[in-house]
Each structure stands twice: as C-alpha cells, then as structure tokens.
Design an enzyme around this catalytic site. Structure first.
Site, PDB file in Angstrom:
ATOM      1  N   GLU A 248       0.847  -1.197   0.000  1.00  0.00           N
ATOM      2  CA  GLU A 248       0.000   0.000   0.000  1.00  0.00           C
ATOM      3  C   GLU A 248       0.881   1.245   0.000  1.00  0.00           C
ATOM      4  OE1 GLU A 248      -3.059  -0.294  -1.142  1.00  0.00           O
ATOM      5  OE2 GLU A 248      -3.638  -1.615   0.490  1.00  0.00           O
TER       6      GLU A 248
ATOM      7  N   THR B 157       2.929   2.010  -2.134  1.00  0.00           N
ATOM      8  CA  THR B 157       4.243   1.705  -2.718  1.00  0.00           C
ATOM      9  C   THR B 157       4.267   2.025  -4.208  1.00  0.00           C
ATOM     10  OG1 THR B 157       3.425  -0.540  -2.936  1.00  0.00           O
ATOM     11  CG2 THR B 157       4.939  -0.136  -1.124  1.00  0.00           C
ATOM     12  N   ASP B 158       3.076   2.102  -4.835  1.00  0.00           N
ATOM     13  CA  ASP B 158       3.081   2.257  -6.298  1.00  0.00           C
ATOM     14  C   ASP B 158       3.740   3.562  -6.736  1.00  0.00           C
ATOM     15  OD1 ASP B 158       0.841   3.734  -5.448  1.00  0.00           O
ATOM     16  OD2 ASP B 158      -0.566   2.798  -6.854  1.00  0.00           O
TER      17      ASP B 158
ATOM     18  N   GLY C 148     -16.299   4.739  -2.441  1.00  0.00           N
ATOM     19  CA  GLY C 148     -15.650   5.213  -1.222  1.00  0.00           C
ATOM     20  C   GLY C 148     -15.264   4.109  -0.260  1.00  0.00           C
TER      21      GLY C 148
ATOM     22  N   SER D   2     -11.542   0.956  -5.412  1.00  0.00           N
ATOM     23  CA  SER D   2     -11.223   1.492  -6.741  1.00  0.00           C
ATOM     24  C   SER D   2     -12.381   1.548  -7.711  1.00  0.00           C
ATOM     25  CB  SER D   2     -10.086   0.698  -7.385  1.00  0.00           C
ATOM     26  OG  SER D   2      -8.962   0.800  -6.617  1.00  0.00           O
ATOM     27  N   SER D   3     -13.485   2.102  -7.245  1.00  0.00           N
ATOM     28  CA  SER D   3     -14.615   2.270  -8.159  1.00  0.00           C
ATOM     29  C   SER D   3     -14.262   3.245  -9.276  1.00  0.00           C
ATOM     30  CB  SER D   3     -15.841   2.758  -7.387  1.00  0.00           C
ATOM     31  OG  SER D   3     -15.508   3.857  -6.580  1.00  0.00           O
ATOM     32  N   SER D   4     -13.455   4.267  -8.952  1.00  0.00           N
ATOM     33  CA  SER D   4     -13.152   5.245 -10.001  1.00  0.00           C
ATOM     34  C   SER D   4     -12.255   4.632 -11.072  1.00  0.00           C
ATOM     35  CB  SER D   4     -12.543   6.521  -9.418  1.00  0.00           C
ATOM     36  OG  SER D   4     -11.445   6.216  -8.611  1.00  0.00           O
TER      37      SER D   4
ATOM     38  N   ASP E 111      -4.361   0.781  -9.137  1.00  0.00           N
ATOM     39  CA  ASP E 111      -5.798   0.539  -9.284  1.00  0.00           C
ATOM     40  C   ASP E 111      -6.187   0.327 -10.744  1.00  0.00           C
ATOM     41  OD1 ASP E 111      -5.507   1.199  -6.680  1.00  0.00           O
ATOM     42  OD2 ASP E 111      -6.730   3.019  -6.750  1.00  0.00           O
TER      43      ASP E 111
ATOM     44  N   TYR F 238      -3.546  12.577   0.707  1.00  0.00           N
ATOM     45  CA  TYR F 238      -2.875  11.599  -0.169  1.00  0.00           C
ATOM     46  C   TYR F 238      -1.736  12.255  -0.958  1.00  0.00           C
ATOM     47  CZ  TYR F 238      -2.334   7.978  -3.773  1.00  0.00           C
ATOM     48  OH  TYR F 238      -1.821   7.028  -4.619  1.00  0.00           O
TER      49      TYR F 238
HETATM   50  C1  GLA Z   1      -5.159   4.587  -3.932  1.00  0.00           C
HETATM   51  C2  GLA Z   1      -4.379   4.992  -5.177  1.00  0.00           C
HETATM   52  C3  GLA Z   1      -3.349   3.930  -5.551  1.00  0.00           C
HETATM   53  C4  GLA Z   1      -2.491   3.547  -4.354  1.00  0.00           C
HETATM   54  C5  GLA Z   1      -3.362   3.264  -3.133  1.00  0.00           C
HETATM   55  C6  GLA Z   1      -2.539   3.025  -1.898  1.00  0.00           C
HETATM   56  O1  GLA Z   1      -5.948   3.474  -4.181  1.00  0.00           O
HETATM   57  O2  GLA Z   1      -5.256   5.198  -6.269  1.00  0.00           O
HETATM   58  O3  GLA Z   1      -2.549   4.398  -6.625  1.00  0.00           O
HETATM   59  O4  GLA Z   1      -1.535   4.532  -4.074  1.00  0.00           O
HETATM   60  O5  GLA Z   1      -4.266   4.308  -2.871  1.00  0.00           O
HETATM   61  O6  GLA Z   1      -1.785   1.877  -2.023  1.00  0.00           O
END
Ligand code: GLA
Length: 354
Positions: A35, A37-38, A90, A94-96, A141, A191
């Site tokens: 999490e 880390t991307d 929410g 990752s709905s978006s 995502d 974020y």
């Molecule tokens: C959200 C972001 C992702 C990632 C996660 C945390 O989902 O869209 O790119 O950074 O948070 O791991």
C-alpha cells in the site's frame, strides 16, 4: 460480476433511440499487500474482484472529447452511453479506476481497433486522475482493473511495469473485506501530501546515494543517515514505505510455500505502519483491526489509500462464519451502525460483455 447486462441495457434503451450498443466491464480490486508503494516505484500485489462497473456505449456520430484517448491518436467520436456499478463507492475498492478502465477499454475497442495495450489503457485512467480529478495516484488501481485475471493476484513492479500472475488458491483460508462505511475520498485528502513527503525524502537520500531515485531504492540505514535533514513526519512516512516494499516480496515468497502465517503477520505489520507511521487510518479501521486480532484472524489491515473504507482480512475457513458475525456485532455496539462484510472472489479485468 454480479451486475447483468440488463442493468445498463434497460436504461440505455429508455434514454436513447431504442437501439443497443456494445457493453464493457471493468472490476474494482482488492490488494493483498503493498500500500502506497506504487507511486514510490515499488511493488504491489492486487487482484480484481467480481464487482465493478459496466457500461453500454454506442457511437452517435457527434463529436465527443475524450482527451487522453485522442492524445494517443484514437479518433474518438461522440457516443450514447449508460453505466451501472456494484463496486461500493468510497470503500477503497477502486470504483473510479473501474469506471476509467471501462471507458478506456471500450473506446479502444470501438475506435482504436484494440491496438492500445492494457497497461497503456491503465495509464490513461491514471492520467485522468492526475489531470482532471486532482489525485496524484500511482498505477495500481487502473493496472489491476485492466489486467486482472480470474483466480490470480498480480505482482506488479510499478517502476518497470513488469508483472506476474500468482494463482490465488489459499488452502484453508479466505479473504474477507469489512467495509467500515467511513467514506474514503482521496480527492482533498492528504494523499497528495504523502506522496510529496516520500518524494522529498528520496531526493534528500539521492544527494548522498545517487542510485536512489525513489523510496523503492532506499533502505533503513540510508534513512537514518538523513534523519536530521527531514521532518519527523517525513521520517515516519519513509520508514513505512521502505518496510512495505520488502513486505510485498516476503508475502509473494510465503504464498508460494503456502505459508499463510507469514502472509498474515505481514498484513498486521502493514496495518501498524499505515496507522502509526503513514497515518492514513481512522478510529473505525483501527477498531476493526483490533477485533480481527481478538478473533484470531490470521492477517488484517487497512486496504487501499486509507482515511476510511475497508479492512482486508485473511481468515482461516473454520473461523470465518464466527468472525463475520462478531465483527458486525462489536462494530455496531461501538459505532451504532453495521459494517458491510464482503466475501472476496478474484475476477477478471476489463472485457467486452456483448
Ligand atoms: C489509492 C491509489 C493507488 C495507491 C493506493 C494506496 O488506491 O489510487 O494508486 O496509491 O491508494 O496503495
């Protein structure tokens, strides 16, 4: 996916001229570990879920503007569309990204001759977040939404873009999400600030160790070296990320040996780091994590960006039914509302349904 084509078709027919178009689908995701880390160029380990977004699209001959696809040379024109979704909004699922991937995939199919590969389509969604939503997210995502495979998790190297599928077939365990229903929204959340903090630490370390381009390349010793040059918050954020990059690889190795105890231990460590060092948890999520511990759950942690949404729990089969019951009771007793329990089934990525 639990939604059916009819969920969009009936609306589509009602709103447009009675004819039909093509129907596309893309899923939401879970993430076993990795999490935040991307965007630090590290590894992530997500899987697509059965829930997602489906959209019906039919060209209507007028000009439309889908700028990112057009920037890739796809001659997009106007279209009629209707969409529906069953991935909770929410919830950190990752709905978006599911929405972005569905349209990128459909547009590529309708006007791009399917020539743009799935990773590029994921980047279209990511750029949409950066430029139009204002969230400087990483690629996880959108990548898993486009690349997901039924029954497999995806280990993705977010720097090179290389990926590998790992069969997800846990013997004697299952994944259960518990949605706190605290709405997580990354837009306007800290974020972007977290990302800047990480990038700053990488830059400071890079002055001494030029091989460090992002936190993925750093280690704890390097971080100690620059401690006096960064803020206390930055130090904590970086400590979490450096640990998390290693944890993803540890979990992948453990999975290949069916060592679920190690997987679970890493998940608890991630939760601790996200809560105390990265500081993206909230009271409700920490409570859900505590309940998981009390109930003997093998691994539990916040999933996704944080600030609300779900915990993901690795639960032994024989404990699952009781955990689902008790976690709802305890949460409701404390917060006066029921969390939503979701059984995870790993599904496919973007596709055309009809
Ligand atoms: C959200 C972001 C992702 C990632 C996660 C945390 O989902 O869209 O790119 O950074 O948070 O791991």
């Amino acid at each position: 996916m639990r939604l059916t084509i009819d969920d969009v078709r009936s609306r589509f027919i009602k709103h447009f001229d009675g004819t039909t178009g093509n129907v596309y689908a893309s899923p939401g995701r879970i993430n076993l570990i990795g999490e935040h880390t991307d965007y630090n160029n590290g590894f992530v380990f997500p899987g697509a879920v059965e829930q997602g977004i489906i959209a019906e699209i039919k060209p209507n001959g007028t000009r439309g503007v889908c700028r990112e696809m057009m920037a890739l040379g796809v001659p997009v024109e106007g279209f009629n569309t209707a969409f529906a979704g069953d991935v909770p909004l929410g919830a950190g699922m990752s709905s978006s990204a599911a929405l972005e991937s569905t349209y990128a995939f459909g547009i590529n199919d309708l006007w791009g001759e399917g020539k743009i590969d799935r990773m590029e389509l994921a980047k279209v969604g990511q750029r949409t977040e950066h430029k139009y939503v204002g969230v400087n997210c990483g690629i996880m995502d959108q990548a898993i939404s486009c690349l997901g495979k039924k029954g497999a998790l995806l280990r993705l190297d977010c720097r090179s873009g290389e990926y590998e599928y790992f069969p997800w077939n846990p013997k004697g365990y299952q994944l259960i999400l518990v949605n706190s229903c605290v709405k997580h929204e990354l837009k306007g959340s800290p974020y972007n600030e977290r990302r800047l903090q990480c990038e700053h630490v990488a830059e400071v370390i890079g002055k001494i160790h030029p091989e460090v381009k992002s936190l993925r390349d750093a280690n704890y010793d390097m971080l100690e070296e620059v401690k006096s040059q960064i803020t206390e918050d930055e130090y904590k954020r970086a400590r979490y990320v450096i640990g998390e990059v290693v944890r993803v690889l540890t979990v992948c190795d453990a999975l290949q040996k069916d060592d679920y105890e190690t997987v679970g231990k890493m998940m608890y460590e991630t939760h601790h780091g996200l809560s105390k060092e990265y500081e993206v948890s909230c009271e409700e999520l920490d409570f859900l994590n505590e309940v998981a511990k009390e109930e003997g759950v093998t691994g539990s942690r916040i999933m996704g960006g944080g600030f609300g949404g779900c915990t993901i729990n690795l639960v032994a089969d024989e404990l699952a039914a009781n955990f689902k019951k008790v976690v709802v009771e305890k949460f409701e007793k404390k917060y006066g509302k029921k969390p939503i329990v979701i059984d995870v089934v790993i599904g496919d990525g973007s596709r055309r349904l009809c």
